[in-house]
Design an enzyme around this catalytic site. Sequence first.
Site, PDB file in Angstrom:
ATOM      1  N   GLU B  67     -85.138  15.079 -35.618  1.00  0.00           N
ATOM      2  CA  GLU B  67     -85.719  15.977 -36.748  1.00  0.00           C
ATOM      3  C   GLU B  67     -84.973  15.811 -37.863  1.00  0.00           C
ATOM      4  O   GLU B  67     -85.359  15.692 -39.030  1.00  0.00           O
ATOM      5  CB  GLU B  67     -85.538  17.519 -36.354  1.00  0.00           C
ATOM      6  CG  GLU B  67     -86.274  17.914 -35.350  1.00  0.00           C
ATOM      7  CD  GLU B  67     -85.915  17.631 -34.023  1.00  0.00           C
ATOM      8  OE1 GLU B  67     -84.757  17.087 -33.672  1.00  0.00           O
ATOM      9  OE2 GLU B  67     -86.501  18.276 -32.973  1.00  0.00           O
ATOM     10  N   PHE B 129     -85.267  31.816 -25.441  1.00  0.00           N
ATOM     11  CA  PHE B 129     -85.379  30.466 -25.448  1.00  0.00           C
ATOM     12  C   PHE B 129     -85.501  29.695 -26.718  1.00  0.00           C
ATOM     13  O   PHE B 129     -86.594  29.973 -27.295  1.00  0.00           O
ATOM     14  CB  PHE B 129     -86.157  29.641 -24.216  1.00  0.00           C
ATOM     15  CG  PHE B 129     -85.849  28.341 -24.128  1.00  0.00           C
ATOM     16  CD1 PHE B 129     -84.493  27.687 -23.784  1.00  0.00           C
ATOM     17  CD2 PHE B 129     -86.834  27.557 -24.406  1.00  0.00           C
ATOM     18  CE1 PHE B 129     -84.482  26.450 -23.635  1.00  0.00           C
ATOM     19  CE2 PHE B 129     -86.727  26.193 -24.073  1.00  0.00           C
ATOM     20  CZ  PHE B 129     -85.509  25.568 -23.975  1.00  0.00           C
ATOM     21  N   GLN B 130     -84.505  28.918 -27.348  1.00  0.00           N
ATOM     22  CA  GLN B 130     -85.009  27.904 -28.350  1.00  0.00           C
ATOM     23  C   GLN B 130     -85.159  29.067 -29.534  1.00  0.00           C
ATOM     24  O   GLN B 130     -85.891  28.501 -30.575  1.00  0.00           O
ATOM     25  CB  GLN B 130     -85.965  26.978 -28.352  1.00  0.00           C
ATOM     26  CG  GLN B 130     -85.417  26.108 -27.537  1.00  0.00           C
ATOM     27  CD  GLN B 130     -86.061  24.484 -27.363  1.00  0.00           C
ATOM     28  OE1 GLN B 130     -87.459  25.034 -27.697  1.00  0.00           O
ATOM     29  NE2 GLN B 130     -85.766  23.559 -27.085  1.00  0.00           N
ATOM     30  N   LYS B 179     -95.209  31.525 -32.765  1.00  0.00           N
ATOM     31  CA  LYS B 179     -96.188  30.751 -31.885  1.00  0.00           C
ATOM     32  C   LYS B 179     -97.227  31.758 -31.563  1.00  0.00           C
ATOM     33  O   LYS B 179     -98.482  31.048 -31.486  1.00  0.00           O
ATOM     34  CB  LYS B 179     -95.604  30.571 -30.570  1.00  0.00           C
ATOM     35  CG  LYS B 179     -96.098  29.592 -29.657  1.00  0.00           C
ATOM     36  CD  LYS B 179     -95.386  29.211 -28.479  1.00  0.00           C
ATOM     37  CE  LYS B 179     -96.181  27.989 -27.600  1.00  0.00           C
ATOM     38  NZ  LYS B 179     -95.406  27.846 -26.260  1.00  0.00           N
ATOM     39  N   MET B 493     -65.870   3.359 -48.174  1.00  0.00           N
ATOM     40  CA  MET B 493     -65.214   4.204 -49.097  1.00  0.00           C
ATOM     41  C   MET B 493     -63.965   5.111 -48.753  1.00  0.00           C
ATOM     42  O   MET B 493     -63.211   5.386 -49.761  1.00  0.00           O
ATOM     43  CB  MET B 493     -66.157   5.173 -49.798  1.00  0.00           C
ATOM     44  CG  MET B 493     -66.115   5.915 -51.264  1.00  0.00           C
ATOM     45  SD  MET B 493     -65.714   4.594 -52.256  1.00  0.00           S
ATOM     46  CE  MET B 493     -67.436   4.665 -52.976  1.00  0.00           C
TER      47      MET B 493
END
Lengths: 177, 578
Positions: B67, B129-130, B179, B493
Amino acid sequence: MSTATNGQSTEKQFTLSVLTENKSGLLNRITGIFSRRKINIDAINVSVSEIEGVSRYTIMIRTERNKAEKIVQQILKQVEALDARLYEPDEVHYQEIALYKIPLNAFVNENKVEKLVRQNGARILAMEEDYILLEKTGHKSETRALFEQLKPFGVLEFIHSGSVVVSKGNKVPEEIL
Amino acid sequence: MENLTQTLENKTSVESVKISGSEAVMRSLLAEGVNTIFGYPGGAIMPIYDALYHYTDKLQHILTRHEQGAIHAAQGYSRVTGKVGVCMATSGPGATNLITGIADAMIDSTPLVCITGQVPSHLLGTDAFQETDIIGISIPVTKWNYQVTSADEIPEALAKAFYIAQSGRPGPVLIDITKDAQFAELDFKYEHCKSLRSYNPAPKPKISGIQEAATLINQAKKPYILAGQGVLIAQAEQQLKQLAETAGIPVASTLLGLSALPKDHPLYVGMLGMHGNYGPNVLTNECDLLIAIGMRFDDRVTGRLDAYATQAKVIHIEIDPSEINKNVKADVPLVGDAAKTLNQLLPLIQPNKHKSWVRQFQDFDQIEYEKVIKRETHPKEGEIKMAEVIRFLNEETKGKAVLVTDVGQHQMIATRYYHFQDPKTNVTSGGLGTMGFALPSALGAKLGVKNTREVICIVGDGGIQMTIQELATMAQFGIAVKIIVLNNSFLGMVRQWQQLFHEKRYSSTEMVNPDFIAVAKGFGLEAEKVTVRQELNSALKRMLEHNGPYLMEVVVEKEDNVFPMIPSGEAVNKVRLS
């Protein structure tokens, strides 16, 4: 040119009066602006304002003037913020409300509590079987002073709100919208 | 009557079709002119992906491999096109993986609409869940966010999202859709959002301010323009050029303002900041008037604030009022869009030339060339230097490519030395300094510019390994990004700072790297490794001639340092050349 961080580094009390859309999550967005800069909020009062769909926040902080001014700008930057103003204590009328739960016997056995109520301009809000509930409005120092005076009689509970303020000018909130 | 009939017809045609929330998302995206989406599916966003299945002829979906890749790609796409970048992710880990990109877009003012799936509304707050509170998590890094729990909110929420993301100072917006709202039906009707009562995206500067600014500019002996990304966002490149040319004012650029003025313009004097050019930094403390346009006086630009341009008056042209007096106090703040503000200002500007002032920049240029640039770009011996790779790239692309850089030494070298010619050809992570930004961002940029330009991704050996899986995305979709890995086997760096400020204690900065060529080939890319100077140019030519994504690894000097450098917290005129 001077840098914007110059100036006095003395902390002062400030009151912010903020109007936002009345939307879920906005309180989180507003308070995050303070916590991100590690500025503790001393008191915050949020409620639906007299304008439909608009919330009013009264937020009290101690910080430096230039930090407080930047916070106002950051609040105004929020898409759903309508207005934010910064006040020092002498620029506003402010008031808080305090409730004191006192055992009933302390009240009926002698008249000292009754005297305190009179002297402090408090009032009896409720009287139950075993306690009475007093209410006092005033500045924080005043509601606190009454608490100290009531302590010897056994205060069962003491609770006070944050301040609500109105500015000393004659601006009408609707004009902001 | 005709109008009424028409309205009724429109209404009927809209109302006759009840559609699902998911399809409403598709239609809303189309109504906003979206044709490319970056994303990654998962449980809580499956209805939206199911709707997408029927819209693939109109909406191209790029399946990234993470993602974070999706959102950086959306950023790259947005930065080169000026359009809103769109990305989608599922709830929970999908949504949290977007956060780095959202924070990056916030600080670099990139318009994005991020759509996340969320658990069904009856499960909100149950640790389902999630489930994660992505609204709460993303508040500090979004310009606006909103959770949709009912299908009929979808068109309005998305209309607001697109309006807020791209108006005013642009930024990322997140819309979280439960959802059940994706499944439920609604009567679809789309109206573009044109205003919100609590939001003023088009502030206008005071006329008195415009006049004051003009007077200051006309009277200044040593005026100096600092151009930021606000010039590019407002498409004010012509106005910037006109102001500079009319009044003979030298122009320096912030990191994100690069490409606003072509690098070979006679009044373009270089880049500001910690690793910017010598003259632009030193002379900040000698000008008598700073004209800051669409920039925010970032600490990497100003160095020590109480020693920054204390001698100068400041005109600050900026659309975000919260930037005024945030770091540097403005004598004349002009709060407004850079193009519109300059349009008002330009008629009041008197022709002028500040020859000796401009010559001061040229003198510093000469010193910088002799002491730094020559040895960096034209080394006679030793290992390959990063700057000479950029020099060859300039010769091959004539400064016309989109340059996407990651974060670190290679970023500073590439942006210092690339000859940007056209607006919106510099894509880099400026404010947040997000390693791993370049690779996914480059694939998004390539989809944005299509075949009109080459997209060159310059990335270090550290940064590429943060998002290296996006090579698979490039291979799957045939996205012809040309990747140059400048490999010094160090987090360069950080190592440079360790060398200069921590007595060479190289704490966790040396890297034993994979075989990048084998890795690239494993992902399905053509690849070539260059270790000697003589092969550099021909290898570059082979890369640019290749039709498709390509990775070129260049093994560069291991312990090279970027100079000039203003040590952190020092004044802008305390520049180190070595």
